[in-house]
Design a protein around this motif. Sequence first.
Motif, PDB file in Angstrom:
ATOM      1  N   LEU A  54      53.021  66.463  15.222  1.00 61.63           N
ATOM      2  CA  LEU A  54      54.029  65.642  14.535  1.00 61.63           C
ATOM      3  C   LEU A  54      53.419  64.869  13.377  1.00 61.63           C
ATOM      4  N   ALA A  55      52.216  64.345  13.573  1.00 59.04           N
ATOM      5  CA  ALA A  55      51.537  63.608  12.498  1.00 59.04           C
ATOM      6  C   ALA A  55      51.257  64.522  11.310  1.00 59.04           C
ATOM      7  N   GLU A  56      50.808  65.744  11.590  1.00 57.75           N
ATOM      8  CA  GLU A  56      50.531  66.701  10.507  1.00 57.75           C
ATOM      9  C   GLU A  56      51.814  67.087   9.773  1.00 57.75           C
ATOM     10  N   LEU A  57      52.894  67.258  10.510  1.00 55.62           N
ATOM     11  CA  LEU A  57      54.170  67.604   9.879  1.00 55.62           C
ATOM     12  C   LEU A  57      54.661  66.456   8.995  1.00 55.62           C
TER      13      LEU A  57
ATOM     14  N   ASN B  77      52.724  64.186   7.605  1.00 52.54           N
ATOM     15  CA  ASN B  77      51.812  64.163   6.454  1.00 52.54           C
ATOM     16  C   ASN B  77      52.198  65.215   5.421  1.00 52.54           C
ATOM     17  N   ALA B  78      52.650  66.377   5.893  1.00 50.03           N
ATOM     18  CA  ALA B  78      53.079  67.441   4.972  1.00 50.03           C
ATOM     19  C   ALA B  78      54.310  67.002   4.186  1.00 50.03           C
ATOM     20  N   ARG B  79      55.235  66.326   4.864  1.00 53.44           N
ATOM     21  CA  ARG B  79      56.435  65.818   4.166  1.00 53.44           C
ATOM     22  C   ARG B  79      56.038  64.805   3.104  1.00 53.44           C
ATOM     23  N   ILE B  80      55.169  63.881   3.467  1.00 52.32           N
ATOM     24  CA  ILE B  80      54.727  62.843   2.527  1.00 52.32           C
ATOM     25  C   ILE B  80      53.957  63.463   1.364  1.00 52.32           C
TER      26      ILE B  80
ATOM     27  N   LYS C 239      63.892  61.149  14.200  1.00 50.95           N
ATOM     28  CA  LYS C 239      63.771  61.495  15.618  1.00 50.95           C
ATOM     29  C   LYS C 239      62.732  62.598  15.837  1.00 50.95           C
ATOM     30  N   CYS C 240      62.674  63.557  14.934  1.00 52.17           N
ATOM     31  CA  CYS C 240      61.669  64.621  15.058  1.00 52.17           C
ATOM     32  C   CYS C 240      60.266  64.063  14.867  1.00 52.17           C
ATOM     33  N   GLU C 241      60.076  63.250  13.831  1.00 58.78           N
ATOM     34  CA  GLU C 241      58.750  62.707  13.544  1.00 58.78           C
ATOM     35  C   GLU C 241      58.266  61.732  14.609  1.00 58.78           C
ATOM     36  N   SER C 242      59.187  61.036  15.245  1.00 54.02           N
ATOM     37  CA  SER C 242      58.801  60.065  16.280  1.00 54.02           C
ATOM     38  C   SER C 242      58.605  60.722  17.642  1.00 54.02           C
TER      39      SER C 242
ATOM     40  N   PRO D 248      52.941  77.221   7.112  1.00 56.54           N
ATOM     41  CA  PRO D 248      52.881  76.743   8.498  1.00 56.54           C
ATOM     42  C   PRO D 248      51.479  76.862   9.101  1.00 56.54           C
ATOM     43  N   CYS D 249      50.725  77.868   8.666  1.00 54.76           N
ATOM     44  CA  CYS D 249      49.369  78.050   9.193  1.00 54.76           C
ATOM     45  C   CYS D 249      48.465  76.863   8.862  1.00 54.76           C
ATOM     46  N   GLU D 250      48.718  76.203   7.733  1.00 51.28           N
ATOM     47  CA  GLU D 250      47.914  75.035   7.364  1.00 51.28           C
ATOM     48  C   GLU D 250      48.080  73.923   8.399  1.00 51.28           C
ATOM     49  N   ILE D 251      49.283  73.709   8.846  1.00 52.31           N
ATOM     50  CA  ILE D 251      49.529  72.659   9.834  1.00 52.31           C
ATOM     51  C   ILE D 251      48.904  73.041  11.166  1.00 52.31           C
ATOM     52  N   ILE D 252      49.083  74.283  11.580  1.00 47.30           N
ATOM     53  CA  ILE D 252      48.500  74.743  12.841  1.00 47.30           C
ATOM     54  C   ILE D 252      46.978  74.608  12.801  1.00 47.30           C
ATOM     55  N   ARG D 253      46.364  75.007  11.689  1.00 48.56           N
ATOM     56  CA  ARG D 253      44.903  74.883  11.559  1.00 48.56           C
ATOM     57  C   ARG D 253      44.467  73.428  11.636  1.00 48.56           C
ATOM     58  N   ALA D 254      45.211  72.541  10.992  1.00 48.73           N
ATOM     59  CA  ALA D 254      44.870  71.113  11.020  1.00 48.73           C
ATOM     60  C   ALA D 254      44.980  70.553  12.436  1.00 48.73           C
ATOM     61  N   VAL D 255      46.018  70.949  13.159  1.00 55.60           N
ATOM     62  CA  VAL D 255      46.181  70.487  14.543  1.00 55.60           C
ATOM     63  C   VAL D 255      45.036  71.022  15.396  1.00 55.60           C
ATOM     64  N   GLU D 256      44.746  72.301  15.250  1.00 50.24           N
ATOM     65  CA  GLU D 256      43.685  72.914  16.041  1.00 50.24           C
ATOM     66  C   GLU D 256      42.329  72.286  15.737  1.00 50.24           C
ATOM     67  N   ALA D 257      42.068  71.988  14.470  1.00 44.91           N
ATOM     68  CA  ALA D 257      40.785  71.399  14.085  1.00 44.91           C
ATOM     69  C   ALA D 257      40.581  70.022  14.707  1.00 44.91           C
ATOM     70  N   ARG D 258      41.665  69.324  14.994  1.00 37.87           N
ATOM     71  CA  ARG D 258      41.575  67.979  15.560  1.00 37.87           C
ATOM     72  C   ARG D 258      41.859  67.947  17.055  1.00 37.87           C
ATOM     73  N   SER D 259      42.013  69.108  17.657  1.00 43.47           N
ATOM     74  CA  SER D 259      42.354  69.143  19.076  1.00 43.47           C
ATOM     75  C   SER D 259      41.100  69.085  19.927  1.00 43.47           C
TER      76      SER D 259
END
Length: 122
Positions: A19-22, A24-27, A49-52, A73-84
């Motif tokens: 959610l944080a990455e998504l 950040n992508a919007r911003i 509601k989605c972001e929270s 979408p792969c950019e967000i998935i990679r960012a999430v995975e890198a921080r998981s």
Amino acid sequence: MVMDRLPKSLYTPTYARFLAELKNARIAAGLTQIEAAARLGRPQSFISKCESGERRIDVAEFLVFCRAFGIDPCEIIRAVEARSSFKTGSSISLGRRGGKNLRRDAGSIHAGQEVFSDSLTS
């Protein structure tokens, strides 16, 4: 083979990072919640509601969000995975079965094993 019930991923650290990455992508796209909502044909409260985490985002919606934000979408998935917490060389809990704790080497996640969350403990 019966697996233990998966916890609601809505409450995992990985989903919070997603959610944080998504957001950040919007911003980064220069969009307010109101502008993002307009692109999606939804009210601003939907984005909020989605972001929270109040409302869950499924994969199909995720793809539409990414298209609206102009991001791969792969950019967000990679960012999430890198921080998981599931990185190669570590292990994660797969829950319990028959009184035994099940664990799998996290490297197998990248090999396509059926692991859906980094907090599957019961």
